[in-house]
Each structure stands twice: as C-alpha cells, then as structure tokens.
Write a protein that holds these residues in place. Structure first.
Motif, PDB file in Angstrom:
ATOM      1  N   UNK A  76       0.861  -1.173   0.000  1.00 50.20           N
ATOM      2  CA  UNK A  76       0.000   0.000   0.000  1.00 50.20           C
ATOM      3  C   UNK A  76       0.902   1.228   0.000  1.00 50.20           C
ATOM      4  N   UNK A  77       1.044   1.865  -1.169  1.00 51.61           N
ATOM      5  CA  UNK A  77       1.928   3.025  -1.302  1.00 51.61           C
ATOM      6  C   UNK A  77       1.296   4.273  -0.708  1.00 51.61           C
ATOM      7  N   UNK A  78       2.132   5.119  -0.128  1.00 47.20           N
ATOM      8  CA  UNK A  78       1.665   6.375   0.438  1.00 47.20           C
ATOM      9  C   UNK A  78       2.703   7.454   0.151  1.00 47.20           C
ATOM     10  N   UNK A  79       2.212   8.676  -0.016  1.00 43.98           N
ATOM     11  CA  UNK A  79       3.077   9.850  -0.132  1.00 43.98           C
ATOM     12  C   UNK A  79       2.786  10.718   1.081  1.00 43.98           C
ATOM     13  N   UNK A  80       3.806  10.938   1.893  1.00 49.11           N
ATOM     14  CA  UNK A  80       3.667  11.759   3.095  1.00 49.11           C
ATOM     15  C   UNK A  80       4.500  13.028   2.924  1.00 49.11           C
ATOM     16  N   UNK A  81       3.958  14.156   3.404  1.00 50.36           N
ATOM     17  CA  UNK A  81       4.629  15.448   3.234  1.00 50.36           C
ATOM     18  C   UNK A  81       4.809  16.107   4.595  1.00 50.36           C
ATOM     19  N   UNK A  82       6.041  16.509   4.876  1.00 47.82           N
ATOM     20  CA  UNK A  82       6.393  17.082   6.172  1.00 47.82           C
ATOM     21  C   UNK A  82       7.075  18.427   5.967  1.00 47.82           C
ATOM     22  N   UNK A  83       6.455  19.494   6.438  1.00 49.72           N
ATOM     23  CA  UNK A  83       7.052  20.833   6.337  1.00 49.72           C
ATOM     24  C   UNK A  83       7.771  21.117   7.652  1.00 49.72           C
ATOM     25  N   UNK A  84       9.091  21.306   7.626  1.00 47.07           N
ATOM     26  CA  UNK A  84       9.829  21.483   8.880  1.00 47.07           C
ATOM     27  C   UNK A  84       9.426  22.754   9.618  1.00 47.07           C
ATOM     28  N   UNK A  85       9.322  22.625  10.935  1.00 50.35           N
ATOM     29  CA  UNK A  85       9.104  23.802  11.775  1.00 50.35           C
ATOM     30  C   UNK A  85      10.415  24.577  11.821  1.00 50.35           C
ATOM     31  N   UNK A  86      10.361  25.886  12.103  1.00 50.62           N
ATOM     32  CA  UNK A  86      11.591  26.686  12.128  1.00 50.62           C
ATOM     33  C   UNK A  86      12.651  26.075  13.046  1.00 50.62           C
ATOM     34  N   UNK A 140       9.756  21.552   2.289  1.00 51.61           N
ATOM     35  CA  UNK A 140       8.923  20.409   2.659  1.00 51.61           C
ATOM     36  C   UNK A 140       9.564  19.122   2.146  1.00 51.61           C
ATOM     37  N   UNK A 141       9.627  18.118   3.018  1.00 49.64           N
ATOM     38  CA  UNK A 141      10.098  16.808   2.603  1.00 49.64           C
ATOM     39  C   UNK A 141       8.907  15.974   2.162  1.00 49.64           C
ATOM     40  N   UNK A 142       9.069  15.299   1.048  1.00 48.65           N
ATOM     41  CA  UNK A 142       8.039  14.430   0.486  1.00 48.65           C
ATOM     42  C   UNK A 142       8.617  13.028   0.488  1.00 48.65           C
ATOM     43  N   UNK A 143       7.901  12.102   1.130  1.00 45.68           N
ATOM     44  CA  UNK A 143       8.381  10.725   1.248  1.00 45.68           C
ATOM     45  C   UNK A 143       7.376   9.785   0.601  1.00 45.68           C
ATOM     46  N   UNK A 144       7.869   8.930  -0.276  1.00 48.73           N
ATOM     47  CA  UNK A 144       7.066   7.879  -0.897  1.00 48.73           C
ATOM     48  C   UNK A 144       7.573   6.559  -0.336  1.00 48.73           C
ATOM     49  N   UNK A 145       6.683   5.806   0.312  1.00 56.14           N
ATOM     50  CA  UNK A 145       7.076   4.514   0.861  1.00 56.14           C
ATOM     51  C   UNK A 145       5.891   3.569   0.804  1.00 56.14           C
ATOM     52  N   UNK A 146       6.149   2.301   1.181  1.00 58.47           N
ATOM     53  CA  UNK A 146       5.119   1.280   1.044  1.00 58.47           C
ATOM     54  C   UNK A 146       4.863   0.562   2.371  1.00 58.47           C
ATOM     55  N   UNK A 147       3.614   0.638   2.828  1.00 59.26           N
ATOM     56  CA  UNK A 147       3.145  -0.168   3.951  1.00 59.26           C
ATOM     57  C   UNK A 147       2.948  -1.601   3.435  1.00 59.26           C
ATOM     58  N   UNK A 148       2.964  -2.592   4.322  1.00 57.91           N
ATOM     59  CA  UNK A 148       2.714  -3.962   3.873  1.00 57.91           C
ATOM     60  C   UNK A 148       1.255  -4.157   3.477  1.00 57.91           C
ATOM     61  N   UNK A 149       0.343  -3.358   4.066  1.00 54.85           N
ATOM     62  CA  UNK A 149      -1.086  -3.462   3.758  1.00 54.85           C
ATOM     63  C   UNK A 149      -1.815  -2.266   4.364  1.00 54.85           C
ATOM     64  N   UNK A 150      -3.068  -2.097   3.996  1.00 60.95           N
ATOM     65  CA  UNK A 150      -3.888  -1.052   4.619  1.00 60.95           C
ATOM     66  C   UNK A 150      -4.064  -1.340   6.107  1.00 60.95           C
ATOM     67  N   UNK A 151      -4.136  -2.614   6.453  1.00 57.36           N
ATOM     68  CA  UNK A 151      -4.300  -2.997   7.859  1.00 57.36           C
ATOM     69  C   UNK A 151      -3.067  -2.620   8.690  1.00 57.36           C
ATOM     70  N   UNK A 152      -1.903  -2.619   8.061  1.00 58.00           N
ATOM     71  CA  UNK A 152      -0.677  -2.228   8.760  1.00 58.00           C
ATOM     72  C   UNK A 152      -0.751  -0.782   9.220  1.00 58.00           C
ATOM     73  N   UNK A 153      -1.377   0.055   8.422  1.00 57.74           N
ATOM     74  CA  UNK A 153      -1.554   1.461   8.815  1.00 57.74           C
ATOM     75  C   UNK A 153      -2.381   1.520  10.097  1.00 57.74           C
ATOM     76  N   UNK A 154      -3.445   0.735  10.158  1.00 60.15           N
ATOM     77  CA  UNK A 154      -4.280   0.697  11.358  1.00 60.15           C
ATOM     78  C   UNK A 154      -3.489   0.193  12.564  1.00 60.15           C
TER      79      UNK A 154
END
Length: 125
Positions: free
Chosen positions: A3-13, A50-64
């Motif tokens: 289950x691929x996801x793209x997460x975006x993190x904007x660094x705080x000062x 902003x850092x953009x990360x593309x990674x893969x969970x093993x499944x949707x259930x893994x996110x839960x």
C-alpha cells in the motif's frame, strides 16, 4: 499486496535536522515492526523545504496497526515536534504538469541545509 503512500512534512523553524533524522529512522522502525515493505523509499525536498516521502506499507491494515504501536507512536511524536504534516496538493510543485523535487540522498549536506533559517539554502536552482 503493498500500500503506497506519499507523506509530506514541512519542517518547523529550526527543526530541519530533527525532521531529517526522523525521516531517516522512519522506514527502519516501520520495517522492524513488520509494517513496511522492503521497497526502497524515495525522499525528496520541495522548494519551500517540505520533505516528500514515498514509501510502502505492507497493507492497509498495517496502517491501522501502526496507530497502536508504541515504537511508531514515539516516532510520530518526533515528526510532530519537528514538522507540520501538509497535503501533497499544498506543495507548489504539484501545480505543474510534471512536479520536480530535489532528491535527498544523504544526511550530511541536507541536514545542514534543512536546519538553516532559509529552508531552500544550499539548493541548486
């Protein structure tokens, strides 16, 4: 199936180095807990830092399962202390037909650039 996801993190000062460290620890922790696949992640930086990360969970259930995992919750605490989560659509580059980002390949130079007052410092134009 993964289950691929793209997460975006904007660094705080002043938190760029901490954010980069959390991103570097992200997949090893998720994998150690059996939540992420062995697929190589892609980490990139937008022009606003902003850092953009593309990674893969093993499944949707893994996110839960991650939402009740102590190791993951501790990691997510580090993320929330260092960054604001943002939507992909809120990153300027995504308004272009082909979004271009700077690849993050190593911790050294990028940690210094991310921790500077100007998140884009050290970026090639």
């Amino acid at each position: 199936m993964g289950y691929l996801v793209i997460a975006c993190y904007r660094p705080k000062p002043g938190k760029g180095a901490e954010l980069l460290a959390a991103v570097r620890d992200h997949l090893p922790i998720l994998r150690g807990e059996g939540l992420a696949t062995e697929r190589t992640s892609i980490v990139m930086r937008a022009s606003d830092g902003t850092l953009v990360e593309l990674f893969e969970w093993v499944s949707k259930e893994a996110v839960d399962r991650a939402h009740s995992n102590p190791a993951v919750l501790e990691l997510w605490k580090r993320f929330s202390e260092a960054a604001e989560y943002v939507r992909l659509r809120d990153i300027q580059e995504t308004s272009d037909l082909f979004a271009h980002f700077e690849p993050i390949d190593d911790a050294g130079d990028h940690a210094m650039a991310l921790s500077s007052a100007n998140p884009g410092a050290g970026r090639a134009g």
